[in-house]
Design an enzyme around this catalytic site. Structure first.
Site, PDB file in Angstrom:
ATOM      1  N   SER A   1       0.850  -1.199   0.000  1.00  0.00           N
ATOM      2  CA  SER A   1       0.000   0.000   0.000  1.00  0.00           C
ATOM      3  C   SER A   1       0.879   1.240   0.000  1.00  0.00           C
ATOM      4  O   SER A   1       2.046   1.179   0.414  1.00  0.00           O
ATOM      5  CB  SER A   1      -0.868   0.006   1.262  1.00  0.00           C
TER       6      SER A   1
ATOM      7  N   TYR B   1      -1.903   0.201  11.031  1.00  0.00           N
ATOM      8  CA  TYR B   1      -2.113  -0.252   9.645  1.00  0.00           C
ATOM      9  C   TYR B   1      -0.878   0.072   8.808  1.00  0.00           C
ATOM     10  O   TYR B   1      -0.374  -0.780   8.073  1.00  0.00           O
ATOM     11  CB  TYR B   1      -3.369   0.386   9.038  1.00  0.00           C
TER      12      TYR B   1
HETATM   13  P1  NDP Z   1     -11.896  -5.536   1.056  1.00  0.00           P
HETATM   14  O1  NDP Z   1     -12.339  -5.282   2.461  1.00  0.00           O
HETATM   15  O2  NDP Z   1     -12.826  -5.188  -0.043  1.00  0.00           O
HETATM   16  O3  NDP Z   1     -11.439  -7.044   0.896  1.00  0.00           O
HETATM   17  C1  NDP Z   1     -10.605  -7.644   1.855  1.00  0.00           C
HETATM   18  C2  NDP Z   1     -10.554  -9.149   1.615  1.00  0.00           C
HETATM   19  O4  NDP Z   1      -9.670  -9.717   2.588  1.00  0.00           O
HETATM   20  C3  NDP Z   1     -11.911  -9.801   1.775  1.00  0.00           C
HETATM   21  O5  NDP Z   1     -12.075 -10.753   0.738  1.00  0.00           O
HETATM   22  C4  NDP Z   1     -11.811 -10.506   3.121  1.00  0.00           C
HETATM   23  O6  NDP Z   1     -12.560 -11.722   3.071  1.00  0.00           O
HETATM   24  C5  NDP Z   1     -10.313 -10.836   3.173  1.00  0.00           C
HETATM   25  N1  NDP Z   1      -9.849 -11.073   4.526  1.00  0.00           N
HETATM   26  C6  NDP Z   1      -9.786 -10.192   5.553  1.00  0.00           C
HETATM   27  N2  NDP Z   1      -9.347 -10.804   6.663  1.00  0.00           N
HETATM   28  C7  NDP Z   1      -9.133 -12.098   6.326  1.00  0.00           C
HETATM   29  C8  NDP Z   1      -8.692 -13.235   7.033  1.00  0.00           C
HETATM   30  N3  NDP Z   1      -8.374 -13.176   8.346  1.00  0.00           N
HETATM   31  N4  NDP Z   1      -8.596 -14.424   6.396  1.00  0.00           N
HETATM   32  C9  NDP Z   1      -8.912 -14.506   5.088  1.00  0.00           C
HETATM   33  N5  NDP Z   1      -9.340 -13.459   4.348  1.00  0.00           N
HETATM   34  C10 NDP Z   1      -9.446 -12.281   4.974  1.00  0.00           C
HETATM   35  O7  NDP Z   1     -10.516  -4.712   0.910  1.00  0.00           O
HETATM   36  P2  NDP Z   1      -9.529  -4.495  -0.336  1.00  0.00           P
HETATM   37  O8  NDP Z   1      -9.906  -5.346  -1.470  1.00  0.00           O
HETATM   38  O9  NDP Z   1      -9.414  -3.048  -0.526  1.00  0.00           O
HETATM   39  O10 NDP Z   1      -8.165  -4.993   0.315  1.00  0.00           O
HETATM   40  C11 NDP Z   1      -7.352  -6.007  -0.233  1.00  0.00           C
HETATM   41  C12 NDP Z   1      -5.899  -5.716   0.084  1.00  0.00           C
HETATM   42  O11 NDP Z   1      -5.511  -4.480  -0.528  1.00  0.00           O
HETATM   43  C13 NDP Z   1      -5.604  -5.547   1.580  1.00  0.00           C
HETATM   44  O12 NDP Z   1      -4.376  -6.165   1.871  1.00  0.00           O
HETATM   45  C14 NDP Z   1      -5.487  -4.022   1.746  1.00  0.00           C
HETATM   46  O13 NDP Z   1      -4.681  -3.675   2.833  1.00  0.00           O
HETATM   47  C15 NDP Z   1      -4.860  -3.659   0.420  1.00  0.00           C
HETATM   48  N6  NDP Z   1      -5.012  -2.263   0.021  1.00  0.00           N
HETATM   49  C16 NDP Z   1      -6.253  -1.680  -0.101  1.00  0.00           C
HETATM   50  C17 NDP Z   1      -6.369  -0.353  -0.475  1.00  0.00           C
HETATM   51  C18 NDP Z   1      -7.678   0.350  -0.543  1.00  0.00           C
HETATM   52  O14 NDP Z   1      -7.680   1.611  -0.585  1.00  0.00           O
HETATM   53  N7  NDP Z   1      -8.804  -0.340  -0.633  1.00  0.00           N
HETATM   54  C19 NDP Z   1      -5.169   0.438  -0.799  1.00  0.00           C
HETATM   55  C20 NDP Z   1      -3.930  -0.254  -0.617  1.00  0.00           C
HETATM   56  C21 NDP Z   1      -3.871  -1.564  -0.250  1.00  0.00           C
HETATM   57  P3  NDP Z   1     -13.438 -12.344   4.263  1.00  0.00           P
HETATM   58  O15 NDP Z   1     -13.913 -11.205   5.112  1.00  0.00           O
HETATM   59  O16 NDP Z   1     -14.523 -13.077   3.547  1.00  0.00           O
HETATM   60  O17 NDP Z   1     -12.497 -13.265   4.969  1.00  0.00           O
HETATM   61  C1  8X3 Z   2      -5.061   1.608   1.960  1.00  0.00           C
HETATM   62  C2  8X3 Z   2      -4.649   2.951   1.494  1.00  0.00           C
HETATM   63  O1  8X3 Z   2      -4.123   5.278   2.295  1.00  0.00           O
HETATM   64  O2  8X3 Z   2      -6.356   4.419   2.716  1.00  0.00           O
HETATM   65  O3  8X3 Z   2      -3.948   0.779   2.078  1.00  0.00           O
HETATM   66  O4  8X3 Z   2      -4.476   3.605   3.986  1.00  0.00           O
HETATM   67  S1  8X3 Z   2      -4.914   4.107   2.697  1.00  0.00           S
END
Ligand code: NDP
Ligand code: 8X3
Length: 257
Positions: free
Chosen positions: A142, A155
């Site tokens: 990220s 985070y």
């Molecule tokens: P979402 O909340 O839309 O999706 C997160 C996914 O992670 C879900 O499918 C959830 O599935 C799964 N998950 C969470 N905890 C667990 C667990 N303990 N075991 C298995 N699966 C898990 O978020 P994003 O798609 O945005 O996030 C995906 C990745 O991208 C993360 O690592 C996030 O930090 C990263 N990211 C996101 C950004 C953003 O702005 N959205 C920016 C930068 C990075 P379930 O709950 O069904 O287990």
């Molecule tokens: C998620 C991006 O900037 O919202 O990793 O934390 S931010």
């Protein structure tokens, strides 16, 4: 481009993970989809099978549970064992409290998922890749792994750890043909903020109103780019930001229609 490759995606039930599944399915991959919400995985698998004829193997898995991770990976049916691509995407943020006000459970959830979950998955899948001398691990980092913002403390620390682990893995894997990339997005419109704000949908929606955020598919296409380079090319890290977000502290409030 991914015909008959096996890709294992964690966090495939929503957001970026689900988008990776869609994009990989379009490219002909066979998919191992992992998350806790199995009904979501079933719906996704049904759709991918209808739209692309994709074969899916579903894992109801909490990546925080080391024993469960080891069990499902060592217990993969033979036809699914030779994982070519691991997308370590499962992750979350909880809260925006200052450290002095922070909630220990929120911290544990983030550390256990974003750092330890990624490690348990990598530890379980990498030996097979190394033995086959092929494979690719893509870690979801990220902008929060490069910059720290108010309330981002734990985070951001987890994503800084992902960045360090990504660099460490590249060193550990030297001498093998196993590749490792980090895809580091800025703001992406997913369920991420709803999870951060413990289910407060209105507050979460507000996050994405200042400027057009990235969409999950933008990141999925970037992951696809990383895993489809020639064998001698390793994309080590990619930072992908919305056009209106230059840094966590510098964005243009264009608004969103
Ligand atoms: P979402 O909340 O839309 O999706 C997160 C996914 O992670 C879900 O499918 C959830 O599935 C799964 N998950 C969470 N905890 C667990 C667990 N303990 N075991 C298995 N699966 C898990 O978020 P994003 O798609 O945005 O996030 C995906 C990745 O991208 C993360 O690592 C996030 O930090 C990263 N990211 C996101 C950004 C953003 O702005 N959205 C920016 C930068 C990075 P379930 O709950 O069904 O287990
Ligand atoms: C998620 C991006 O900037 O919202 O990793 O934390 S931010």
């Amino acid at each position: 481009m991914l015909k008959n490759k096996i890709a294992l995606i964690t966090g495939a039930s929503a957001g970026i993970g689900a988008a990776c599944a869609e994009v990989f399915a379009r490219e002909g991959a066979r998919l191992i989809l992992a998350a806790r919400r199995s009904e979501r995985l079933e719906e996704l698998a049904l759709r991918l099978s209808k739209d692309h004829g994709t074969e899916c193997h579903l894992l109801t898995l909490d990546v925080r549970d080391r024993q469960a991770v080891n069990k499902v990976i060592s217990g993969l049916p033979e036809a699914w064992q030779a994982v070519d691509i691991l997308v370590n995407n499962a992750g979350l943020s909880r809260g925006l409290d200052k450290v002095q006000d922070g909630d220990a459970q929120d911290w544990e959830e983030m550390i256990d998922t974003n750092i330890k979950g990624l490690l348990w998955m990598s530890r379980a899948v990498l030996p097979g890749m190394i033995a086959r001398d092929r494979g690719h691990v893509v870690n979801l980092g990220s902008i929060a792994g490069r910059q720290v913002y108010p309330g981002g403390n734990v985070y951001c620390a987890t994503k800084h750890a992902v960045r360090a682990l990504n660099q460490a893995l590249r060193i550990d894997l030297l001498g093998t043909r196993v590749r490792c990339s980090s895809v580091d997005p800025g703001m992406v419109e997913t369920e991420f903020s709803e999870v951060r704000f413990h289910g407060d949908k209105a507050k979460a929606a507000g996050v994405y109103k200042a400027f057009p955020p990235l969409q999950a598919v933008d990141i999925a296409e970037t992951v696809l780019f990383c895993v489809t380079r020639p064998e001698h090319v390793n994309i080590q890290e990619v930072l992908v930001m919305p056009t209106d977000q230059a840094a966590v502290y510098a964005s243009h409030p264009r608004g969103v229609e």
